[in-house]
Design a protein around this motif. Structure first.
Motif, mmCIF file in Angstrom:
data_model
loop_
_atom_site.group_PDB
_atom_site.id
_atom_site.type_symbol
_atom_site.label_atom_id
_atom_site.label_comp_id
_atom_site.label_asym_id
_atom_site.label_seq_id
_atom_site.Cartn_x
_atom_site.Cartn_y
_atom_site.Cartn_z
ATOM 1 N N UNK A 1 -32.995 -23.576 143.368
ATOM 2 C CA UNK A 1 -32.371 -23.842 142.162
ATOM 3 C C UNK A 1 -32.533 -22.745 140.960
ATOM 4 N N UNK A 2 -31.795 -22.091 140.306
ATOM 5 C CA UNK A 2 -31.859 -21.351 139.175
ATOM 6 C C UNK A 2 -33.243 -22.001 138.225
ATOM 7 N N UNK A 3 -33.453 -20.752 137.607
ATOM 8 C CA UNK A 3 -34.528 -21.128 136.653
ATOM 9 C C UNK A 3 -36.082 -21.206 136.863
ATOM 10 N N UNK A 4 -36.712 -22.294 136.518
ATOM 11 C CA UNK A 4 -38.136 -22.120 136.888
ATOM 12 C C UNK A 4 -38.509 -22.082 138.179
ATOM 13 N N UNK A 5 -37.919 -22.853 139.254
ATOM 14 C CA UNK A 5 -37.983 -22.855 140.609
ATOM 15 C C UNK A 5 -37.946 -21.475 141.145
ATOM 16 N N UNK A 6 -36.558 -20.943 140.819
ATOM 17 C CA UNK A 6 -36.483 -19.568 141.395
ATOM 18 C C UNK A 6 -37.515 -18.339 141.010
ATOM 19 N N UNK A 7 -37.775 -18.562 139.736
ATOM 20 C CA UNK A 7 -38.551 -17.556 139.322
ATOM 21 C C UNK A 7 -40.141 -17.775 139.826
ATOM 22 N N UNK B 1 -23.425 -15.440 144.253
ATOM 23 C CA UNK B 1 -23.525 -16.763 144.485
ATOM 24 C C UNK B 1 -24.258 -17.973 144.147
ATOM 25 N N UNK B 2 -25.765 -17.150 144.197
ATOM 26 C CA UNK B 2 -26.929 -18.287 144.149
ATOM 27 C C UNK B 2 -27.392 -18.553 142.693
ATOM 28 N N UNK B 3 -26.753 -17.867 141.677
ATOM 29 C CA UNK B 3 -27.019 -18.151 140.426
ATOM 30 C C UNK B 3 -28.287 -17.753 139.927
ATOM 31 N N UNK B 4 -29.003 -17.062 140.908
ATOM 32 C CA UNK B 4 -30.459 -17.064 140.581
ATOM 33 C C UNK B 4 -30.744 -15.658 140.296
ATOM 34 N N UNK B 5 -29.892 -14.607 140.378
ATOM 35 C CA UNK B 5 -30.037 -13.347 140.155
ATOM 36 C C UNK B 5 -30.979 -12.923 138.787
ATOM 37 N N UNK B 6 -30.761 -13.710 137.774
ATOM 38 C CA UNK B 6 -31.594 -13.431 136.690
ATOM 39 C C UNK B 6 -33.147 -13.943 136.836
ATOM 40 N N UNK B 7 -33.269 -14.942 137.447
ATOM 41 C CA UNK B 7 -34.745 -15.267 137.648
ATOM 42 C C UNK B 7 -35.218 -14.426 138.789
ATOM 43 N N UNK B 8 -34.689 -13.956 139.603
ATOM 44 C CA UNK B 8 -35.273 -12.925 140.406
ATOM 45 C C UNK B 8 -35.476 -11.738 139.988
ATOM 46 N N UNK B 9 -34.789 -11.332 138.725
ATOM 47 C CA UNK B 9 -35.162 -10.048 138.104
ATOM 48 C C UNK B 9 -36.153 -10.089 137.201
ATOM 49 N N UNK B 10 -36.241 -11.470 136.783
ATOM 50 C CA UNK B 10 -37.283 -11.848 135.395
ATOM 51 C C UNK B 10 -38.754 -11.761 136.473
ATOM 52 N N UNK B 11 -38.823 -12.593 137.517
ATOM 53 C CA UNK B 11 -39.849 -12.505 138.401
ATOM 54 C C UNK B 11 -40.555 -11.225 138.854
ATOM 55 N N UNK B 12 -39.462 -10.487 139.254
ATOM 56 C CA UNK B 12 -40.091 -8.966 139.654
ATOM 57 C C UNK B 12 -40.590 -8.085 138.393
ATOM 58 N N UNK C 1 -44.230 -2.559 140.737
ATOM 59 C CA UNK C 1 -42.963 -1.630 140.196
ATOM 60 C C UNK C 1 -41.804 -1.999 141.016
ATOM 61 N N UNK C 2 -40.787 -1.804 140.021
ATOM 62 C CA UNK C 2 -39.386 -1.856 140.480
ATOM 63 C C UNK C 2 -39.056 -1.206 141.803
ATOM 64 N N UNK C 3 -39.628 0.062 142.063
ATOM 65 C CA UNK C 3 -39.410 0.760 143.150
ATOM 66 C C UNK C 3 -40.226 0.243 144.105
ATOM 67 N N UNK C 4 -41.031 -0.646 143.993
ATOM 68 C CA UNK C 4 -41.631 -1.072 145.213
ATOM 69 C C UNK C 4 -41.157 -2.294 145.940
ATOM 70 N N UNK C 5 -40.140 -2.771 145.084
ATOM 71 C CA UNK C 5 -39.475 -4.028 145.850
ATOM 72 C C UNK C 5 -38.003 -3.724 146.118
ATOM 73 N N UNK C 6 -37.745 -4.377 147.431
ATOM 74 C CA UNK C 6 -36.265 -3.830 147.737
ATOM 75 C C UNK C 6 -35.459 -5.138 147.530
ATOM 76 N N UNK C 7 -34.322 -5.010 146.723
ATOM 77 C CA UNK C 7 -33.608 -6.061 146.309
ATOM 78 C C UNK C 7 -32.339 -5.891 146.820
ATOM 79 N N UNK C 8 -31.784 -7.069 147.355
ATOM 80 C CA UNK C 8 -30.388 -7.217 148.042
ATOM 81 C C UNK C 8 -29.716 -8.300 146.952
ATOM 82 N N UNK C 9 -28.459 -7.856 146.710
ATOM 83 C CA UNK C 9 -27.437 -8.823 146.176
ATOM 84 C C UNK C 9 -26.088 -8.559 146.978
#
Ligand code: NDP
Length: 277
Positions: free
Chosen positions: A29-35, A54-65, A71-79
């Motif tokens: 679920x988007x929001x707190x759970x995803x983050x 489709x998952x509507x949780x990209x913003x939470x993924x980005x915020x958690x990272x 570092x952003x360059x240490x995490x592999x992100x797929x969308x």
């Protein structure tokens, strides 16, 4: 190839490094759970996160990272680009919206989510342009069967780096896996835990008992030993840790064969030749 730690990577066909074990976020679920779940995953040393428009949780993924301090360059992100955007030809716009939601200026991997009939070949061209602009370090496909892969390859200037498909003991798609590996396309499993049903497979339970491991850990280890990228999803901290704890044991070739023999070509999700979304 020996896969011995959570940071071990497959080298994609353009030399980008992708961790063999990633973290899924479908139905998170988007929001707190995803983050929170992504934060727990990074804390447990996952360095590869899989999301989708489709998952509507990209913003939470980005915020958690960002919150993780890694570092952003240490995490592999797929969308992934959703089917409606392929149908309307708005892939460039969809990519920009995903980057905006993630709060990033590039992703590591951008995938065509499904082989939309009549659209996926031209959609691949749009991904090639996105790759050229530097918005995706690698581009790939998802839910592509043998004939879809062959059609894309026939007209591609960039060979897909990855094919992400449903793959677990009940649906092994050996021909597709052989084709992808033969063409230098990394193979990535979605639903590697059979969407939570692994404990219903007596062979996984029994083999796990021998190694003091859970059926989920056995399923993940089996995939890694087949050189398949695994992206288990969980929103529970203890399971997130459990699913990362698969680098301290090895399945024997007999155990591998026993799990291989469970294949029934039985999908939990949609048939890529016949989907209505
Ligand atoms: P998984 O096989 O990863 O299973 C997830 C389910 O298993 C959840 O219900 C989870 O529950 C449960 N679970 C997690 N850990 C354990 C464990 N150790 N023991 C028992 N149950 C467990 O299915 P997904 O469909 O989520 O696939 C993985 C990822 O692949 C997705 O999250 C997504 O990123 C990607 N995906 C891609 C698709 C595509 O079309 N390209 C389609 C589907 C998925 P809980 O969360 O409550 O712990």
């Amino acid at each position: 190839m020996k896969i011995e730690s959570i940071t071990d990577c497959v080298k994609l066909n353009n030399s980008v490094q992708m961790p063999w074990l990633g973290f899924g976020t479908f139905q998170t679920p988007p929001g707190e759970v995803a983050e929170q779940s992504v934060l727990w995953a990074i804390e447990a040393a996952y360095r590869h996160i899989d999301t989708a428009a489709l998952y509507k949780n990209e913003a939470d993924v980005g915020r958690a990272i960002r919150k993780s301090g890694v570092g952003r360059d240490k995490i592999f992100v797929t969308t992934k680009v959703w089917n409606a955007d392929m149908r309307s030809g708005k892939i460039a716009e969809a990519m920009n919206a995903s980057l905006k939601a993630l709060g990033m200026d590039y992703v590591d991997l951008y995938l065509l989510h499904w082989p939309v009939p009549g659209k996926f070949v031209e959609s691949w061209k749009a991904l090639e342009a996105i790759h050229k602009q530097g918005k995706a370090r690698a581009i790939g496909i998802s839910n592509f069967l043998v004939h879809h892969v062959e059609q894309v390859l026939a007209g591609a200037s960039v060979i897909p780096a990855v094919n992400q498909v449903e793959w677990h003991p009940l649906v092994r798609q050996q021909k597709l896996l052989d084709l992808c590996h033969g063409k230098g396309i990394a193979f990535e499993a979605w639903a590697p835990l059979m969407q939570g049903r692994v404990a219903q497979i007596p062979e996984l339970v029994e083999i796990g008992r021998k190694h003091h491991k859970t059926p989920a850990q056995v399923a993940l280890r089996w995939g890694l030993q087949h050189e398949v990228v695994m992206i288990p999803k969980s929103v529970h901290k203890e399971r997130i840790i459990e699913n990362a704890n698969v680098f301290d044991f090895q399945l024997s070739s007999d155990e591998m064969k026993r799990i291989d023999s469970l294949d029934q070509n039985k999908r939990l999700g949609a048939d890529p030749d016949n989907f209505n979304f």
